[in-house]
Scaffold this motif. Sequence first.
Motif, PDB file in Angstrom:
ATOM      1  N   TYR A   1       0.830  -1.205   0.000  1.00 23.47           N
ATOM      2  CA  TYR A   1       0.000   0.000   0.000  1.00 23.47           C
ATOM      3  C   TYR A   1       0.866   1.258   0.000  1.00 23.47           C
ATOM      4  CZ  TYR A   1      -3.146   3.621   1.716  1.00 23.47           C
ATOM      5  OH  TYR A   1      -3.846   4.786   1.873  1.00 23.47           O
ATOM      6  N   ILE A   2       1.865   1.283   0.877  1.00 24.61           N
ATOM      7  CA  ILE A   2       2.746   2.448   0.987  1.00 24.61           C
ATOM      8  C   ILE A   2       3.528   2.631  -0.310  1.00 24.61           C
ATOM      9  CG2 ILE A   2       4.723   3.439   2.225  1.00 24.61           C
ATOM     10  CD1 ILE A   2       2.348   3.379   4.030  1.00 24.61           C
ATOM     11  N   LEU A   3       4.039   1.532  -0.862  1.00 22.51           N
ATOM     12  CA  LEU A   3       4.783   1.633  -2.116  1.00 22.51           C
ATOM     13  C   LEU A   3       3.907   2.173  -3.238  1.00 22.51           C
ATOM     14  CD1 LEU A   3       6.940  -1.627  -2.047  1.00 22.51           C
ATOM     15  CD2 LEU A   3       7.702   0.732  -1.741  1.00 22.51           C
ATOM     16  N   ARG A   4       2.669   1.755  -3.264  1.00 21.33           N
ATOM     17  CA  ARG A   4       1.728   2.238  -4.275  1.00 21.33           C
ATOM     18  C   ARG A   4       1.502   3.749  -4.117  1.00 21.33           C
ATOM     19  NH1 ARG A   4      -0.215   3.182  -8.695  1.00 21.33           N
ATOM     20  NH2 ARG A   4      -2.441   3.157  -9.051  1.00 21.33           N
ATOM     21  N   MET A   5       1.354   4.186  -2.870  1.00 15.83           N
ATOM     22  CA  MET A   5       1.179   5.614  -2.606  1.00 15.83           C
ATOM     23  C   MET A   5       2.406   6.408  -3.064  1.00 15.83           C
ATOM     24  SD  MET A   5      -0.801   5.940   1.073  1.00 15.83           S
ATOM     25  CE  MET A   5      -0.042   7.484   1.416  1.00 15.83           C
ATOM     26  N   LEU A   6       3.592   5.882  -2.776  1.00 13.38           N
ATOM     27  CA  LEU A   6       4.818   6.571  -3.172  1.00 13.38           C
ATOM     28  C   LEU A   6       4.948   6.625  -4.691  1.00 13.38           C
ATOM     29  CD1 LEU A   6       7.283   5.156  -0.488  1.00 13.38           C
ATOM     30  CD2 LEU A   6       6.286   7.447  -0.590  1.00 13.38           C
ATOM     31  N   GLU A   7       4.554   5.550  -5.341  1.00 12.28           N
ATOM     32  CA  GLU A   7       4.577   5.527  -6.805  1.00 12.28           C
ATOM     33  C   GLU A   7       3.607   6.561  -7.379  1.00 12.28           C
ATOM     34  OE1 GLU A   7       3.057   2.353 -10.025  1.00 12.28           O
ATOM     35  OE2 GLU A   7       4.618   1.573  -8.691  1.00 12.28           O
ATOM     36  N   MET A   8       2.412   6.616  -6.814  1.00 13.45           N
ATOM     37  CA  MET A   8       1.419   7.599  -7.251  1.00 13.45           C
ATOM     38  C   MET A   8       1.938   9.019  -7.025  1.00 13.45           C
ATOM     39  SD  MET A   8      -2.165   5.888  -5.959  1.00 13.45           S
ATOM     40  CE  MET A   8      -3.072   7.403  -6.143  1.00 13.45           C
ATOM     41  N   MET A   9       2.579   9.235  -5.870  1.00 11.39           N
ATOM     42  CA  MET A   9       3.119  10.552  -5.557  1.00 11.39           C
ATOM     43  C   MET A   9       4.150  10.937  -6.618  1.00 11.39           C
ATOM     44  SD  MET A   9       5.225  11.948  -2.262  1.00 11.39           S
ATOM     45  CE  MET A   9       6.622  10.926  -2.667  1.00 11.39           C
ATOM     46  N   GLY A  10       5.008  10.016  -6.992  1.00 13.67           N
ATOM     47  CA  GLY A  10       6.003  10.281  -8.028  1.00 13.67           C
ATOM     48  C   GLY A  10       5.357  10.670  -9.340  1.00 13.67           C
ATOM     49  N   ASP A  11       4.281   9.981  -9.690  1.00 15.37           N
ATOM     50  CA  ASP A  11       3.553  10.295 -10.927  1.00 15.37           C
ATOM     51  C   ASP A  11       2.941  11.697 -10.867  1.00 15.37           C
ATOM     52  OD1 ASP A  11       4.192   7.759 -11.865  1.00 15.37           O
ATOM     53  OD2 ASP A  11       2.213   6.907 -11.405  1.00 15.37           O
ATOM     54  N   PHE A  12       2.324  12.018  -9.735  1.00 15.38           N
ATOM     55  CA  PHE A  12       1.723  13.345  -9.573  1.00 15.38           C
ATOM     56  C   PHE A  12       2.788  14.440  -9.680  1.00 15.38           C
ATOM     57  CE2 PHE A  12      -1.982  11.399  -7.160  1.00 15.38           C
ATOM     58  CZ  PHE A  12      -2.953  11.820  -8.043  1.00 15.38           C
ATOM     59  N   ILE A  13       3.886  14.249  -8.981  1.00 14.37           N
ATOM     60  CA  ILE A  13       4.941  15.269  -8.973  1.00 14.37           C
ATOM     61  C   ILE A  13       5.537  15.438 -10.365  1.00 14.37           C
ATOM     62  CG2 ILE A  13       7.254  15.810  -8.078  1.00 14.37           C
ATOM     63  CD1 ILE A  13       6.184  14.750  -5.344  1.00 14.37           C
TER      64      ILE A  13
ATOM     65  N   LEU B   1      -1.893  19.353  -8.316  1.00 12.63           N
ATOM     66  CA  LEU B   1      -1.423  19.377  -6.932  1.00 12.63           C
ATOM     67  C   LEU B   1      -2.578  19.203  -5.954  1.00 12.63           C
ATOM     68  CD1 LEU B   1       1.064  19.772  -5.109  1.00 12.63           C
ATOM     69  CD2 LEU B   1       0.547  22.197  -5.125  1.00 12.63           C
ATOM     70  N   GLU B   2      -3.663  19.918  -6.173  1.00 11.06           N
ATOM     71  CA  GLU B   2      -4.845  19.796  -5.309  1.00 11.06           C
ATOM     72  C   GLU B   2      -5.362  18.354  -5.328  1.00 11.06           C
ATOM     73  OE1 GLU B   2      -7.624  20.432  -2.595  1.00 11.06           O
ATOM     74  OE2 GLU B   2      -6.310  22.086  -3.189  1.00 11.06           O
ATOM     75  N   ASN B   3      -5.413  17.764  -6.510  1.00 12.06           N
ATOM     76  CA  ASN B   3      -5.845  16.366  -6.628  1.00 12.06           C
ATOM     77  C   ASN B   3      -4.895  15.429  -5.886  1.00 12.06           C
ATOM     78  OD1 ASN B   3      -8.057  17.051  -8.185  1.00 12.06           O
ATOM     79  ND2 ASN B   3      -6.999  16.688 -10.118  1.00 12.06           N
ATOM     80  N   SER B   4      -3.620  15.770  -5.870  1.00  9.45           N
ATOM     81  CA  SER B   4      -2.622  14.943  -5.182  1.00  9.45           C
ATOM     82  C   SER B   4      -2.903  14.868  -3.686  1.00  9.45           C
ATOM     83  CB  SER B   4      -1.215  15.512  -5.401  1.00  9.45           C
ATOM     84  OG  SER B   4      -0.893  15.570  -6.750  1.00  9.45           O
ATOM     85  N   TYR B   5      -3.177  16.013  -3.078  1.00 11.74           N
ATOM     86  CA  TYR B   5      -3.491  16.024  -1.644  1.00 11.74           C
ATOM     87  C   TYR B   5      -4.698  15.120  -1.370  1.00 11.74           C
ATOM     88  CZ  TYR B   5      -0.487  20.087  -0.559  1.00 11.74           C
ATOM     89  OH  TYR B   5       0.573  20.942  -0.356  1.00 11.74           O
TER      90      TYR B   5
END
Length: 139
Positions: free
Chosen positions: A1-13, A32-36
Amino acid sequence: YILRMLEMMGDFIAAILAKMKKKDYEKASEILENSYQTLLRNEAGFFYKIPVNEMTQKLIGEHNFTNSHLEILAELFLTEAELRFEEKKLDQSSHCYEKSKILLTFLEENSGSLSIQRNEKLKKIDQRTHEIKLIQVKN
């Protein structure tokens, strides 16, 4: 789950940085708003309203955030700080840098592991904060 979140964060950034490079700040802000919302289940405004000196206590104590959540939030604040800096919104940028620094410093002191990346981000924040102060003094 955490790895998936980090991967998604990388995509957003990556998407935000791409929009910033094209100077499409409105779209970058929207992503950015969608990322939060997607990553932390709260609108950005929720995090803005938390006083700087209460960030970690409130998020950990009242909202059950983990170090991974704090790491993601620190990264989002850092990205937002860069976006606002590019937009010349220096007060907002400074505020986001400050919140990112608080979180990164907390993680550095409490995560049980040292991070070269975290240290580099903290140096970058100090550098940008100094730059902002110089700009504000000139104006």
